[in-house]
Design a protein around this motif. Structure first.
Motif, PDB file in Angstrom:
ATOM      1  N   ALA A 949     -65.567  89.415  41.485  1.00 13.08           N
ATOM      2  CA  ALA A 949     -64.758  90.413  40.782  1.00 13.08           C
ATOM      3  C   ALA A 949     -63.333  89.911  40.580  1.00 13.08           C
ATOM      4  O   ALA A 949     -62.728  90.088  39.508  1.00 13.08           O
ATOM      5  N   ALA A 950     -62.781  89.266  41.602  1.00 12.17           N
ATOM      6  CA  ALA A 950     -61.425  88.718  41.484  1.00 12.17           C
ATOM      7  C   ALA A 950     -61.369  87.632  40.421  1.00 12.17           C
ATOM      8  O   ALA A 950     -60.390  87.548  39.647  1.00 12.17           O
ATOM      9  N   ARG A 953     -61.450  89.189  37.062  1.00 12.68           N
ATOM     10  CA  ARG A 953     -60.158  89.811  36.762  1.00 12.68           C
ATOM     11  C   ARG A 953     -59.169  88.746  36.303  1.00 12.68           C
ATOM     12  O   ARG A 953     -58.319  88.988  35.413  1.00 12.68           O
ATOM     13  N   ARG A 956     -59.366  88.134  32.798  1.00  9.28           N
ATOM     14  CA  ARG A 956     -59.064  89.359  32.051  1.00  9.28           C
ATOM     15  C   ARG A 956     -60.333  90.107  31.619  1.00  9.28           C
ATOM     16  O   ARG A 956     -60.320  90.858  30.644  1.00  9.28           O
ATOM     17  N   ARG A 957     -61.390  89.920  32.353  1.00  7.42           N
ATOM     18  CA  ARG A 957     -62.613  90.700  32.116  1.00  7.42           C
ATOM     19  C   ARG A 957     -62.584  91.883  33.093  1.00  7.42           C
ATOM     20  O   ARG A 957     -63.369  91.984  34.029  1.00  7.42           O
ATOM     21  N   ARG A 958     -61.602  92.764  32.885  1.00  7.00           N
ATOM     22  CA  ARG A 958     -61.298  93.814  33.843  1.00  7.00           C
ATOM     23  C   ARG A 958     -62.457  94.797  34.012  1.00  7.00           C
ATOM     24  O   ARG A 958     -62.731  95.273  35.117  1.00  7.00           O
ATOM     25  N   LYS A 959     -63.134  95.164  32.919  1.00 10.79           N
ATOM     26  CA  LYS A 959     -64.211  96.140  33.001  1.00 10.79           C
ATOM     27  C   LYS A 959     -65.348  95.617  33.885  1.00 10.79           C
ATOM     28  O   LYS A 959     -65.855  96.334  34.764  1.00 10.79           O
ATOM     29  N   ASP A 960     -65.753  94.375  33.638  1.00  9.92           N
ATOM     30  CA  ASP A 960     -66.806  93.783  34.466  1.00  9.92           C
ATOM     31  C   ASP A 960     -66.351  93.676  35.914  1.00  9.92           C
ATOM     32  O   ASP A 960     -67.136  93.928  36.842  1.00  9.92           O
ATOM     33  N   ALA A 961     -65.081  93.277  36.096  1.00 10.41           N
ATOM     34  CA  ALA A 961     -64.551  93.115  37.451  1.00 10.41           C
ATOM     35  C   ALA A 961     -64.551  94.444  38.206  1.00 10.41           C
ATOM     36  O   ALA A 961     -64.934  94.515  39.382  1.00 10.41           O
ATOM     37  N   GLU A 962     -64.107  95.502  37.556  1.00  9.91           N
ATOM     38  CA  GLU A 962     -64.035  96.802  38.227  1.00  9.91           C
ATOM     39  C   GLU A 962     -65.421  97.307  38.609  1.00  9.91           C
ATOM     40  O   GLU A 962     -65.613  97.888  39.682  1.00  9.91           O
ATOM     41  N   GLU A 965     -66.600  95.266  41.568  1.00 12.89           N
ATOM     42  CA  GLU A 965     -65.787  95.585  42.746  1.00 12.89           C
ATOM     43  C   GLU A 965     -66.130  96.958  43.287  1.00 12.89           C
ATOM     44  O   GLU A 965     -66.284  97.136  44.521  1.00 12.89           O
ATOM     45  N   ARG A 989     -57.914  94.033  47.950  1.00 12.92           N
ATOM     46  CA  ARG A 989     -58.078  92.897  47.042  1.00 12.92           C
ATOM     47  C   ARG A 989     -57.557  91.580  47.626  1.00 12.92           C
ATOM     48  O   ARG A 989     -56.971  90.746  46.933  1.00 12.92           O
TER      49      ARG A 989
END
Length: 1001
Positions: A949-950, A953, A956-962, A965, A989
């Motif tokens: 997830a980190a 992130r 900048r693939r925030r949606k996948d990361a969130e 996570e 984090r």
């Protein structure tokens, strides 16, 4: 009685009282120190002056010199005080009449002897201090000095000398005081000063010198002179590691420590108590006969107390000890000693004898003793010495003077003339090891099987006692004051102490016809004393007594099945008790001898190879044992086939070697074959089948199949609980293995609960410092760590590492595993410099021990990369981490948890070096592989999900990361709890990392 210290004399002009000079013989120092202490508490200065007048100076002049002191002189009168020189009563009477008459009021005295004193000492008006308590003695001293006996308000300061007639709070094993002790004043003073000036933990002095110079007697005299300064005085036979550990462990009872019955646990408790200085900070340990510092230096206690060592070996100087060399007597000491030992000899005779015997104390003691009872003149004796030496005689040792051989021949002839059986008993004793000899085991033998005159000694208690007393009379042996452990308490005359020098010269001169029968008697006695159950920890003290005597009794050369069983049982005991060094040396010598005696393929050889290989393997020599076991298995298979029990036992050892070498798949396949074979031959409930199941689980664990290992270990544990008693060491071993599996699959609370109980049981059964117990405590520390109690884990790890290094050495596999854990803990919660030092050290040691391709080497390299990260060395951090990952994958495969952990760390490295795409790709692959190998909710898989997830992130693939996570955090909370340190760290984090942990093989 007139006042001695008048107000004017005590305080001229109303000022500070004049100092009191206390004159004393060194033998009576404890009295002088106590008197000095009570005067100082009342404000008087005190000067302690040891009385040692020169024999060349008139006695009156020496007494007159005492009057040069500015204040009054108090003499501590004893037989020693008036005999120093030595001086006759006539000399004393004349000197006292001359000096006391011309210096009235300057002298006073206290008497600390009930013996006769020169009549003129009445002029000193001595008060008697013998046979009374401390309070009355203090009142009499003060009255004699004209001081009021009003109580002193301030308590006695800590460390104040004890009243000499009161023994220390704890006192054990100290030999009787030698009332003929002579000289050595400078050495005694130097030793005392060094110990008093030593910083905490450094108070160690070694008295070293050749045999026969009186090191033991000197140490005993030190105890009696300075023992009043200590609360604990404990004498230890330190000739072997086993006897050292046993004797120190016995101190636990005297210190009233709360421990279990096992001597290993008691040993640890004693060392902890001495280190802390509780319940007593003023302690003195005397380690007598410590001639092998490399065997016991790691066991020497530290703390606020003092250690006094006697040794022939000057290498103690390399082990943080101050060295004091003990030579022969100087001539004046020799003469004084001979005249006390043999009063019939005058000074010229004593000088002549000292010259002939080279001033060697032991030889002077024995020779003067029997000369005093003989009508032989010194001239005739010396003529015997000079005429009796054959120029072709070879010295027993370079340490021994040449005259010693002839002197001993004369003494032995004297013994033969009086009680000839004493010579037989002495010869018999030389087939035990020198030092402490448990001759009580001889008394239990069937005397009909013994040769004459030994049989006569064994069947006639009166004759036995006559022989013993004869040997004691001439200082040939002494009765050992140490108590033997076990069910049998030592009785008078049932434990001897035989000096190494005497042992060697008597053994060399033993008639050839007596050697084989005497050795047979001692071997039979040792075999009869074999408890027969080396796995029973309650019997280990008995084996500890037997082991030192095996070689001297020629037990290794025996073909008697009972004696060979004893040797094998002793090897098994040494393995189970953790005495690996001693066991390896004994096994190596036995193997060489037995191969010559019975051939390479005798069944006894296979038994011996099994025990010897176990000891070698326990020390980490996996390559050496692999060669031994492979040769044995190949030969046994060829002789009796793959279903032979000896072959299966040897194959089990080979599988263990393969595990140690990192060849886990081979070990698993072989262990499975062995388990199946045992099951077919013996059934599923046989202990050997259960041991084979345990070994299969070990292989599964090392292969990373934690869940499969857990299922098998649980089943084995339950079967052992049914088949064996709950506290059987194999049952406890299965519990430990199961608790380890529980931790590795992430069930930390269950693991901690079981392991805590297991540690308590291991301490009771195996002893606190047994390697098995230390290993169990290591797992408990890691359970604490995984549960988030980092402080408790850190304290336990530091303590364990110290104990383990002292018990088995710094290069033992268990010590290396503990070093790895301590380095990881120090990196995150302690001192990063210490972490780096430990990490570099263990990486070097593992590489040396196992070779660069071993998975343990890759694992500790991965840990070292994290240390380099913490100190900011980014380039080396990346290089070490990448190499560890590559090496680990090559060694154990990409799906192994160790490889997955290395991959987790490397994904972080790739972000650091500026390759976030590669980092995300690796962390994603790690998640997939960890899920396949360990499951979606295993802690390592959860960490890989957080890392992925980190990485997303960072791209900048925030949606996948969130999404990843959030799901991982939910699983963290469900599996470990919302407040677990891993859950909190993930929620914050913090980038997860993985620490390598080497498992027991």
């Amino acid at each position: 009685m007139s006042q001695f210290l008048t107000p004017e004399a005590a305080s001229p002009g109303g000022g500070v009282p004049q100092p009191v000079t206390i004159s004393f013989a060194g033998f009576d120092r404890a009295w002088a120190a106590w008197i000095g202490g009570l005067l100082e508490r009342r404000g008087h200065g005190v000067v302690l002056q040891r009385w040692d007048p020169s024999v060349r100076e008139p006695l009156a002049d020496s007494l007159r010199d005492l009057t040069l002191a500015p204040g009054p002189v108090l003499i501590v009168l004893s037989r020693w005080y008036v005999q120093l020189g030595p001086r006759t009563h006539e000399e004393w009477n004349a000197a006292l009449r001359e000096v006391a008459a011309t210096h009235p009021g300057r002298f006073a005295a206290v008497s600390v002897t009930t013996g006769s004193l020169p009549t003129a000492t009445s002029a000193l008006a001595a008060v008697n201090l013998t046979g009374i308590g401390a309070d009355e003695a203090e009142r009499r001293v003060l009255a004699r000095l004209g001081l009021p006996d009003t109580p002193v308000q301030a308590p006695s300061p800590e460390g104040a000398p004890r009243f000499p007639l009161d023994t220390s709070e704890v006192w054990g094993g100290v030999p009787r005081r030698n009332t003929r002790f002579t000289g050595r004043e400078r050495i005694l003073t130097d030793a005392h000063q060094i110990l008093q000036d030593a910083a905490r933990g450094t108070g160690v002095v070694t008295l070293h010198g050749m045999p026969g110079v009186g090191k033991t007697q000197l140490a005993a005299e030190y105890v009696y002179r300075f023992g009043s300064e200590y609360d604990v005085v404990w004498w230890v036979d330190a000739e072997s590691r086993a006897s050292f550990r046993l004797r120190v462990a016995e101190l636990a009872t005297a210190l009233r420590l709360d421990t279990g019955p096992e001597y290993g646990e008691r040993l640890r408790a004693v060392r902890d108590a001495l280190r802390r200085g509780r319940p007593y900070g003023r302690w003195l340990l005397v380690l007598d006969g410590a001639d092998e510092p490399h065997q016991i230096s790691d066991l020497v206690p530290t703390g606020p107390g003092h250690v006094l060592i006697t040794s022939r070996n000057p290498e103690w100087g390399e082990h943080n000890s101050r060295m004091l060399e003990i030579g022969v007597y100087d001539r004046a000491e020799s003469v004084a000693f001979v005249r006390r030992r043999a009063p019939r000899l005058g000074r010229p005779d004593a000088q002549q004898l000292a010259e002939a015997l080279g001033d060697l104390p032991l030889l002077l003691d024995q020779t003067a003793g029997w000369l005093n009872d003989s009508d032989l003149s010194v001239d005739d004796y010396i003529a015997l010495l000079e005429g009796g030496i054959d120029q072709d005689i070879v010295k027993v040792s370079q340490d021994f003077p040449l005259a010693f051989q002839t002197a001993w021949s004369i003494l032995l002839n004297k013994l033969r003339e009086t009680v000839p059986e004493s010579v037989a008993l002495l010869g018999l004793c030389t087939f035990f090891a020198p030092g402490t000899i448990p001759v009580r085991i001889l008394r239990d033998l069937d005397h009909q099987a013994a040769p004459e005159p030994v049989a006569g000694l064994l069947r006639d208690p009166l004759l036995w006692n006559r022989a013993v007393n004869q040997l004691r009379q001439y200082s040939v042996v002494s009765l050992d004051s140490h108590e033997f452990s076990g069910d049998d308490a030592a009785l008078p005359g049932e434990a001897f102490y035989l000096h190494r020098m005497v042992h060697q010269i008597v053994h060399r001169d033993l008639p050839e016809a007596d050697r084989a029968p005497f050795a047979q008697v001692v071997r039979a006695a040792l075999a009869a004393a074999d408890p027969g159950r080396p796995t029973d920890t309650r019997l280990w003290p008995r084996y500890a007594e037997i082991v030192p005597h095996l070689e001297h009794a020629q037990a290794l050369e025996s073909t008697d099945p009972a004696v060979q069983n004893l040797v094998l049982n002793c090897l098994r005991y040494l393995y189970l008790s953790g005495e690996y060094k001693t066991g390896v040396a004994l096994g190596e010598r036995t193997l060489e001898i037995w191969r010559r005696l019975v051939g390479d393929e005798h069944p006894r050889i296979w038994d011996l190879v099994h025990h010897y290989a176990n000891l070698l393997r326990a020390g980490g020599d996996f390559a050496g044992t692999e060669a031994i076991e492979r040769a044995a298995t190949e030969r046994l298979r060829a002789l009796d086939g793959p279903r032979d029990l000896a072959y299966l036992r040897s194959s089990s050892g080979l599988a263990a070697d393969l595990r140690g070498l990192g060849r886990y798949e081979e070990a698993y396949q072989l262990s499975t074959e062995i388990m199946d074979a045992y099951g077919e031959l013996l059934g599923d409930q046989d202990s050997r089948t259960l041991s084979a199941r345990n070994n299969v689980a070990v292989s599964l664990r090392l292969l990373g199949h934690y869940q499969r290992a857990l299922v098998l270990d649980k089943d084995t544990m339950e079967r052992r609980r049914e088949l064996l008693r709950p506290r059987h060491n194999w049952t406890l071993s299965s519990e430990h293995s199961y608790a380890l599996d529980l931790r590795l699959v992430g069930r930390y609370k269950d693991a901690e609960s079981l392991q805590a109980r297991n540690v308590r049981e291991q301490r009771l059964v195996m002893g606190r410092d047994n390697p098995v117990t230390l290993d169990a405590e290591h797992n408990l520390a890691l359970c604490h760590y995984r549960l988030g109690d980092r402080e408790a884990a850190g304290l336990r790890l530091a303590d364990l590492l110290d104990r383990c290094e002292r018990t088995v050495g710094e290069n033992h596999p268990l010590t290396l595993r503990l070093t790895v854990s301590q380095s990881c803990h120090a990196r995150e919660h302690g001192d990063v410099d210490q972490a780096r030092e430990l990490s570099e050290s263990v990486l070097h040691r593992y590489t040396t021990l196992l070779g660069p391709g071993h998975p343990f080497v890759a694992g500790v390299r991965a840990n070292h990369a994290l240390v380099l990260r913490n100190v900011g060395e980014r380039r080396d951090y990346a290089r070490y981490a990448e190499q560890a990952y590559t090496d680990m994958a090559r060694a154990v495969g990409e799906l192994h948890p160790w490889t997955l952990g290395c991959a987790l760390n490397v994904s972080a490295v790739r972000n650091v070096v500026g390759d976030p795409e590669a980092a995300a790709e690796l962390s994603r692959a790690t998640v997939d592989r960890a899920t396949e190998a360990l499951g979606r909710t295993h802690p390592l898989t959860l960490s890989a999900r957080i890392a992925n997830a980190a990485d997303l992130r960072g791209l900048r693939r925030r949606k996948d990361a969130e999404k990843i996570e959030d799901e991982a955090l939910q699983d963290f909370a469900a599996v470990l709890g919302a407040q677990h340190v891993h859950t909190i760290s993930a929620r914050s984090r913090n980038r997860p990392y993985w620490d390598f942990e080497p498992y027991s093989t």
